[in-house]
Write an enzyme that holds these catalytic residues in place. Structure first.
Site, PDB file in Angstrom:
ATOM      1  N   SER A   1      16.841   4.728  -4.442  1.00 58.60           N
ATOM      2  CA  SER A   1      15.710   4.359  -5.296  1.00 58.60           C
ATOM      3  C   SER A   1      14.494   5.264  -5.120  1.00 58.60           C
ATOM      4  O   SER A   1      13.611   5.277  -5.978  1.00 58.60           O
ATOM      5  CB  SER A   1      15.311   2.907  -5.037  1.00 58.60           C
TER       6      SER A   1
ATOM      7  N   LYS B   1       9.097   1.637  -0.964  1.00 60.10           N
ATOM      8  CA  LYS B   1       8.661   1.976  -2.323  1.00 60.10           C
ATOM      9  C   LYS B   1       7.317   2.711  -2.251  1.00 60.10           C
ATOM     10  O   LYS B   1       6.735   2.872  -1.179  1.00 60.10           O
ATOM     11  CB  LYS B   1       8.505   0.720  -3.193  1.00 60.10           C
TER      12      LYS B   1
END
Length: 361
Positions: free
Chosen positions: A216, A266
């Site tokens: 990701s 993230k």
């Protein structure tokens, strides 16, 4: 069988080889300083301190090379070993003489040396089996307990130090007058072992290790990258920071049970009270396009606009179209954020600092 004979010193003014070894066990160069080799001892102390600093910086510093830190740790082992061997040889008429166990007469400082290695060994050496067994049991038990409960960390160093003092005071024929040599020795031993014993706890309190679990964050982070994170209650995330966090409830509900305790990575995009939108492949912050040079490809979805609630953050993965992030499960509460990932420390070909706060509208 004849009782063993005991010796407490070689000569009143001559440096004792096993006392020099005892000092060298505490820190490289101390044995040489005891034997009045001032330049050599001072140089060894300075080199050891510089090597320790370089080792810590290389492993934990953002711009340090972790591999170099491991090499520095190996060099410290070599330096430490040389210091012990040289401390012994420096007290001998023949400098090339090897370290030998005292023969015939028992040696008080050799007994102390054995107790430095493991509490109770010195007592067993002078044939005091019951005290030796008790000290050995106390050393092993308290070391195990301290490993389970960090608050007990000062106890094992105290056991090691007092074991050395006890075997010195109970050595047959030893003077009951407290010696400056043993006082300095047990003080140095306690401090050194206290520092070493608390090092793992210090690392756990000041650094978090995280493994990147998915694609990701490509291309910035690859699967298997290992990150260092500095946890701090005073940390205020900035836009562009790569943060490591525990999954919030909305994300946890989407995960299988085996993954619910994992850490996630993230990038901070939207801060509290900012209006965020994802449209036309661009991220807008308060209706201004965000400049992003780290994304793998523009987002192929539409999201928002919406205002980030107080004390929460909007986070996205750099691999926008393959990331389960805030556009899927919502905002990230500040209390779930452990800290900013500041360094890839492993594998060797990926070691690099992670920049923070680069993105701007």
């Amino acid at each position: 069988m004849a009782n063993p004979s005991f010796s407490t010193s070689r000569h009143p003014t001559a440096p004792d080889p096993w006392l020099a070894v005892n000092y060298a066990l505490i820190f490289p160069g101390f044995g040489q300083l005891y034997s009045r080799y001032w330049w050599k001892g001072g140089s060894l102390v300075a080199i050891a301190i510089a090597s320790i600093i370089y080792c810590i910086w290389s492993i934990f510093g953002a711009h340090g090379n972790t591999v170099h830190g491991f090499w520095a740790a190996g060099w410290l082992v070599v330096l430490y070993s040389f210091s012990i061997l040289d401390a012994y040889r420096g007290t001998q008429a023949n400098y090339g003489q090897r370290i030998t166990v005292p023969q015939g007469r028992k040696d008080v400082w050799y007994a102390v040396f054995l107790s430095q290695v493991l509490p109770g060994l010195g007592h067993l050496y002078i044939q005091q089996a019951i005290p030796g067994g008790l000290w050995l049991l106390a050393g092993l038990l308290t070391a195990w307990l301290a490993n389970q409960q960090p608050l007990l960390a000062p106890i094992p160093p105290a056991i090691w130090a007092f074991s050395c003092y006890h075997v010195y005071r109970n050595f047959p024929g030893q003077s009951r007058r407290t010696s400056t040599a043993i006082a300095l020795l047990i003080l140095g031993l306690f401090i050194t072992r206290l520092v070493l014993g608390n090092t793992p706890n210090w690392i756990d309190q000041n650094f978090i290790q995280s493994i990147v679990p998915s694609e990701s964050m490509l291309p910035t982070l690859q699967v298997g990258d290992r990150l260092f994170v500095r946890p701090s209650p005073r940390y205020i995330p900035q836009r562009g920071d790569i943060v490591v966090f525990e999954p919030p409830e909305a994300l946890r509900a989407m995960l299988p049970p085996a993954s619910q305790e994992n850490l996630f990575v993230k990038r901070i995009i939207g801060k509290p009270s900012e209006t965020v939108a994802v449209t036309g492949g661009q991220v807008l912050i308060n209706e201004v396009a965000l400049s992003e040079d780290y994304v793998r490809s523009p987002a192929a979805y539409e999201w928002g606009p919406a205002t980030v609630p107080p004390n929460q953050y909007f986070v996205l993965g750099d691999n926008r179209n393959e990331s389960g992030d805030s556009h899927v499960w919502g905002y990230l509460p500040a209390e779930q954020i452990l800290g900013r990932g500041y360094k890839i420390y492993w594998p060797p070909d990926r070691i690099q600092p992670l920049p923070g706060g680069r993105s701007r509208p």
